[in-house]
Design a protein around this motif. Structure first.
Motif, PDB file in Angstrom:
ATOM      1  N   THR A   1       4.015  14.346  -9.310  1.00 42.31           N
ATOM      2  CA  THR A   1       5.152  15.259  -9.522  1.00 42.31           C
ATOM      3  C   THR A   1       5.432  15.499 -11.003  1.00 42.31           C
ATOM      4  OG1 THR A   1       6.714  13.415  -9.410  1.00 42.31           O
ATOM      5  CG2 THR A   1       6.230  14.590  -7.348  1.00 42.31           C
ATOM      6  N   ILE A   2       5.018  14.549 -11.872  1.00 42.60           N
ATOM      7  CA  ILE A   2       5.270  14.741 -13.317  1.00 42.60           C
ATOM      8  C   ILE A   2       4.057  15.305 -14.033  1.00 42.60           C
ATOM      9  CG2 ILE A   2       6.981  12.889 -13.352  1.00 42.60           C
ATOM     10  CD1 ILE A   2       4.901  11.071 -14.584  1.00 42.60           C
ATOM     11  N   MET A   3       2.927  15.486 -13.290  1.00 46.21           N
ATOM     12  CA  MET A   3       1.750  16.086 -13.909  1.00 46.21           C
ATOM     13  C   MET A   3       1.976  17.575 -14.145  1.00 46.21           C
ATOM     14  SD  MET A   3      -1.504  14.368 -11.963  1.00 46.21           S
ATOM     15  CE  MET A   3      -2.634  15.404 -12.926  1.00 46.21           C
ATOM     16  N   LYS A   4       1.290  18.087 -15.163  1.00 47.10           N
ATOM     17  CA  LYS A   4       1.408  19.515 -15.452  1.00 47.10           C
ATOM     18  C   LYS A   4       0.683  20.282 -14.355  1.00 47.10           C
ATOM     19  CE  LYS A   4       1.563  18.703 -20.405  1.00 47.10           C
ATOM     20  NZ  LYS A   4       0.895  18.927 -21.718  1.00 47.10           N
TER      21      LYS A   4
ATOM     22  N   TYR B   1       0.838  -1.207   0.000  1.00 43.47           N
ATOM     23  CA  TYR B   1       0.000   0.000   0.000  1.00 43.47           C
ATOM     24  C   TYR B   1       0.872   1.256   0.000  1.00 43.47           C
ATOM     25  CZ  TYR B   1      -3.846   3.138   1.208  1.00 43.47           C
ATOM     26  OH  TYR B   1      -4.767   4.149   1.203  1.00 43.47           O
ATOM     27  N   ILE B   2       1.923   1.237   0.806  1.00 43.18           N
ATOM     28  CA  ILE B   2       2.823   2.404   0.854  1.00 43.18           C
ATOM     29  C   ILE B   2       3.518   2.598  -0.491  1.00 43.18           C
ATOM     30  CG2 ILE B   2       4.960   3.284   1.896  1.00 43.18           C
ATOM     31  CD1 ILE B   2       4.069   2.008   4.531  1.00 43.18           C
ATOM     32  N   GLU B   3       3.933   1.497  -1.114  1.00 45.72           N
ATOM     33  CA  GLU B   3       4.551   1.593  -2.441  1.00 45.72           C
ATOM     34  C   GLU B   3       3.572   2.192  -3.455  1.00 45.72           C
ATOM     35  OE1 GLU B   3       7.657   1.129  -3.530  1.00 45.72           O
ATOM     36  OE2 GLU B   3       8.154   0.889  -1.399  1.00 45.72           O
ATOM     37  N   ASP B   4       2.310   1.804  -3.363  1.00 48.80           N
ATOM     38  CA  ASP B   4       1.279   2.352  -4.249  1.00 48.80           C
ATOM     39  C   ASP B   4       1.125   3.861  -4.026  1.00 48.80           C
ATOM     40  OD1 ASP B   4      -0.862   2.000  -6.204  1.00 48.80           O
ATOM     41  OD2 ASP B   4      -2.204   2.464  -4.531  1.00 48.80           O
ATOM     42  N   LEU B   5       1.149   4.289  -2.766  1.00 39.98           N
ATOM     43  CA  LEU B   5       1.060   5.730  -2.462  1.00 39.98           C
ATOM     44  C   LEU B   5       2.267   6.476  -3.011  1.00 39.98           C
ATOM     45  CD1 LEU B   5      -0.228   5.809   1.256  1.00 39.98           C
ATOM     46  CD2 LEU B   5      -1.542   6.170  -0.824  1.00 39.98           C
ATOM     47  N   LYS B   6       3.421   5.878  -2.901  1.00 41.92           N
ATOM     48  CA  LYS B   6       4.630   6.523  -3.430  1.00 41.92           C
ATOM     49  C   LYS B   6       4.540   6.683  -4.944  1.00 41.92           C
ATOM     50  CE  LYS B   6       7.885   5.026   0.177  1.00 41.92           C
ATOM     51  NZ  LYS B   6       9.045   4.171   0.482  1.00 41.92           N
ATOM     52  N   GLU B   7       3.983   5.648  -5.572  1.00 39.52           N
ATOM     53  CA  GLU B   7       3.812   5.718  -7.037  1.00 39.52           C
ATOM     54  C   GLU B   7       2.843   6.850  -7.398  1.00 39.52           C
ATOM     55  OE1 GLU B   7       2.410   2.871 -10.763  1.00 39.52           O
ATOM     56  OE2 GLU B   7       2.810   1.981  -8.793  1.00 39.52           O
ATOM     57  N   GLN B   8       1.738   6.964  -6.640  1.00 37.93           N
ATOM     58  CA  GLN B   8       0.790   8.056  -6.890  1.00 37.93           C
ATOM     59  C   GLN B   8       1.477   9.410  -6.697  1.00 37.93           C
ATOM     60  OE1 GLN B   8      -3.022   7.745  -4.852  1.00 37.93           O
ATOM     61  NE2 GLN B   8      -2.755   5.512  -4.687  1.00 37.93           N
ATOM     62  N   TYR B   9       2.276   9.481  -5.662  1.00 35.06           N
ATOM     63  CA  TYR B   9       2.978  10.742  -5.387  1.00 35.06           C
ATOM     64  C   TYR B   9       3.922  11.088  -6.540  1.00 35.06           C
ATOM     65  CZ  TYR B   9       5.835  14.202  -2.946  1.00 35.06           C
ATOM     66  OH  TYR B   9       6.488  15.358  -2.594  1.00 35.06           O
TER      67      TYR B   9
END
Length: 675
Positions: free
Chosen positions: A299-302, A287-295
């Motif tokens: 960061t790369i979104m406009k 779950y934490i890895e999934d949150l990190k991926e979302q984070y």
């Protein structure tokens, strides 16, 4: 081993020093006087006092001593006020000799202070002899280096065990308790076996004293059992606290703990590996890895709103829908909470009514029983005129209604009370779970509302503005990741503690399995048989007649005291035979200890053993028996007013006893040291 070698009592008056100074020998010693009021007990009390055992007499400090130590000395027609007083007691452990000094009355010296001279009385004042001050009857006087009883324990080569105390802790078995089985004082000591034992907060103190004197293995076993009981409670308490802490911690983060054993057990590697945290059907690490991926994706979104307007609108709609669902869920749980509170209140009121009904019915039953004793017809549920049954109710009697009696009412009400208490406990547990769920929903709602606010701000902002919702999401994700990491780290640390507790539980179970299956070891059984045999032999020797068949006498496996068919043999004994039983038992303890390597220090004191008109022939047998004892010292305070008692003593071999004659008054004027 303890031997009393010499006692010197000094009482300072304006007319000089009065006192007592005599030596004691191995074997039998008499302190004899023509009358019972000459001061024998005052002399013996000084022995107790110097040893710090005055609680056996019935108190602490100088108050247990007679007025001759504190108020005045009588000499003929003259009365001399006491200015100061104290006593020197010279004792030996078989190898070393020390002298104990304790003041009874002294202006600048507290009676709790004891001076120990590492020499005999005659050598006091020699600068080459060590002198130490110690204290008694103060906190830690049994354990600290300067505590007198701690020193005395070492000097006598006694190792006192830790035994259960009445406050559920453990304490040393005090010396005063042990010597109450050897020092039989005149006022209370002849009431029963060990009747002079002080109350010092030791659970089953008589039993512990007898176990120690006979050096029973069961004492160590009981000590080990008590230790294991304490360890069992400690591990269970720590385990329960740790599990509850982990459950509360994970629930706070809307996570679910997996594999947590609710009670202590030996955790295998497989068991240990299954202890984990899940969130939304994923392991916490996933779950934490999934949150990190979302984070990272954020960061790369406009960051500009103009680039993400449609996505923001869609997300706002979804967020608002989630908020509505959470609000409905929250409303439902608040309704449940209200319902549980209402149920708890109703049950509480019902319990109060039932408690009142139980009290009233018990009062009615009590009054009925009281009336029954007075032989009143109404108290027997019977009309005094027509003799018909009276029901316990004002409801009209009908043939088809069975009305319960008062006793049945009480049983029924108690059953109802148990049922309501169980229901109340269940509702309280439900309330706690609902309250936890409400807290989780409120936290989730707060997060969703914050996100919705940020999304709305984005929609109504200038197109070139930085997206507030993206920044908010980043902050939210970062906070959640940090929070879950902290929780996971704490959980893993607590898992290690759980493993340590599991190892401690394994050791506990291993130690528990080594406890003997039988209460007594074979040697213990042999010692108890030896005590019984000596006791019965002594009863026979001393002319005990209250029980025709002495083979009926047993030593209780629970109390180690003599019983007949499970009852204290005192109940079948006459007053004089009860005294004979005390002689027999006290001597049997010493004999058993000598035969079976017990812990008896080998010294006995009997103050006026000829209680309740003991037949002189039995006294002769008692004295004769004592002089045959080996490795012992016995001091007897006795009145020789009648010729029979004098003859009983004179019949003994002169070399077998030491007679200390006390004249009209025990304390005479002592000569000056240079005289």
């Amino acid at each position: 081993m303890l031997r009393i070698k010499r006692l010197k009592i000094e009482i300072m008056t304006s007319n000089g020093v009065y006192g007592f100074d005599n030596t004691f020998t191995e074997g039998l010693n008499f302190i004899a006087s023509e009358d019972n009021t000459c001061g024998k007990s005052s002399i013996i009390a000084a022995i107790y006092y110097c040893l710090g055992f005055e609680e056996i007499i019935g108190g602490k400090g100088e108050k247990v001593l007679t007025s001759v130590y504190k108020t005045s000395i009588e000499e003929g027609e003259s009365i001399w006020p006491v200015l100061e007083s104290g006593a020197y007691l010279e004792i030996s452990n078989g190898k070393e000799v020390i002298t104990i000094y304790r003041a009874a009355k002294m202006e600048n010296r507290d009676n709790k202070l004891i001076t120990v001279y590492h020499c005999g009385i005659d050598e006091i004042g020699d600068p080459n002899k060590l002198t130490e001050d110690m204290y008694v009857h103060m906190p830690n006087s049994t354990v600290n280096k300067k505590g007198f009883h701690s020193y005395l324990e070492t000097f006598l080569h006694i190792e006192l065990p830790l035994v259960p105390a009445s406050d559920d802790g453990t304490r040393k078995l005090y010396l005063q308790l042990i010597f109450s089985g050897m020092f039989i004082e005149q006022k209370h000591g002849w009431a029963d076996i060990l009747s002079g034992i002080p109350v010092l907060g030791i659970r089953e103190s008589k039993k512990r004293v007898l176990e120690f004197i006979m050096h029973l293995d069961t004492l160590e076993n009981e000590k080990k059992k008590d230790y294991l009981r304490t360890l069992d409670n400690s591990i269970k308490h720590e385990w329960d606290s740790l599990i509850k802490e982990l459950i509360v911690l994970t629930n706070r983060e809307t996570c679910t703990p997996q594999g947590l054993p609710l009670t202590p057990k030996i955790l295998s590697e497989e068991d240990y590996s299954k202890i984990s945290i899940n969130k939304d059907n994923d392991s916490i690490d996933e779950y934490i890895e999934d949150l990190k991926e979302q984070y990272n994706n954020l960061t790369i979104m406009k960051p500009k709103i103009v680039d993400n307007f449609d996505e923001i609108q869609t997300e706002l709609n979804e967020t608002e829908t989630s908020i509505e669902e959470f609000e409905r869920e929250l409303y439902k749980h608040r309704s449940l909470l209200y319902s549980e509170n209402s149920s708890i209140d109703k049950l509480t009121n019902n319990l109060e009514i039932i408690d009142t009904d139980i009290r009233n019915n018990k009062d009615a039953a009590r009054l009925r029983n009281l009336g029954s004793e007075l032989d009143l017809a109404t108290s027997k549920d019977t009309c005094p005129l027509c003799n018909q049954a009276i029901q316990d109710t004002l409801i009209p009697d009908t043939s088809h209604i069975q009305v319960m009696s008062i006793d049945e009412n009480i049983r029924h009400l108690n059953a109802q009370k148990e049922m309501l208490e169980f229901a109340q406990s269940s509702h309280r547990r439900n309330k706690e779970k609902i309250q936890e769920k409400i807290t989780q929903l409120e936290n989730s709602l707060f997060t969703l509302r914050s996100l919705a606010k940020s999304l709305r701000n984005d929609l109504y902002s200038i197109n070139d503005n930085i997206s507030e919702s993206i920044i908010h999401k980043r902050l939210q994700l970062d906070s959640e990741i940090n929070s879950l990491n902290r929780m996971s780290e704490f959980f893993n640390n607590q898992k290690l503690k759980l493993k340590e507790l599991s190892d401690a539980w394994k050791d506990y179970l291993k130690d528990k399995s080594t406890l003997p299956k039988k209460k007594f070891s074979d040697l213990d059984d042999e010692k108890i048989r030896t005590l019984r045999n000596h006791f019965i032999s002594n009863l026979t020797q001393f002319g005990y007649k209250s029980i025709l068949n002495l083979n009926q006498v047993e030593i209780s496996s629970e109390s180690y005291l003599p019983v007949i068919e499970g009852f204290d043999m005192k109940f079948d004994s006459s007053a004089s035979d009860n005294v004979r039983a005390i002689w027999a038992f006290v001597l049997a303890l010493l004999q058993t200890s000598n035969d079976k390597s017990g812990n008896h220090p080998g010294v006995l004191i009997f103050d006026e053993p000829a209680q309740h008109s003991i037949v002189i022939n039995d006294m002769e047998k008692f004295f004769d028996y004592i002089i045959k004892l080996k490795n012992s010292q016995v001091i007897i305070g006795i009145t020789v007013k009648d010729s029979d008692t004098r003859q009983a003593i004179s019949k003994l071999p002169a070399e077998k006893y030491n007679l200390i004659r006390v004249p009209n008054k025990a304390f005479r004027k002592l000569p000056l040291e240079n005289e």
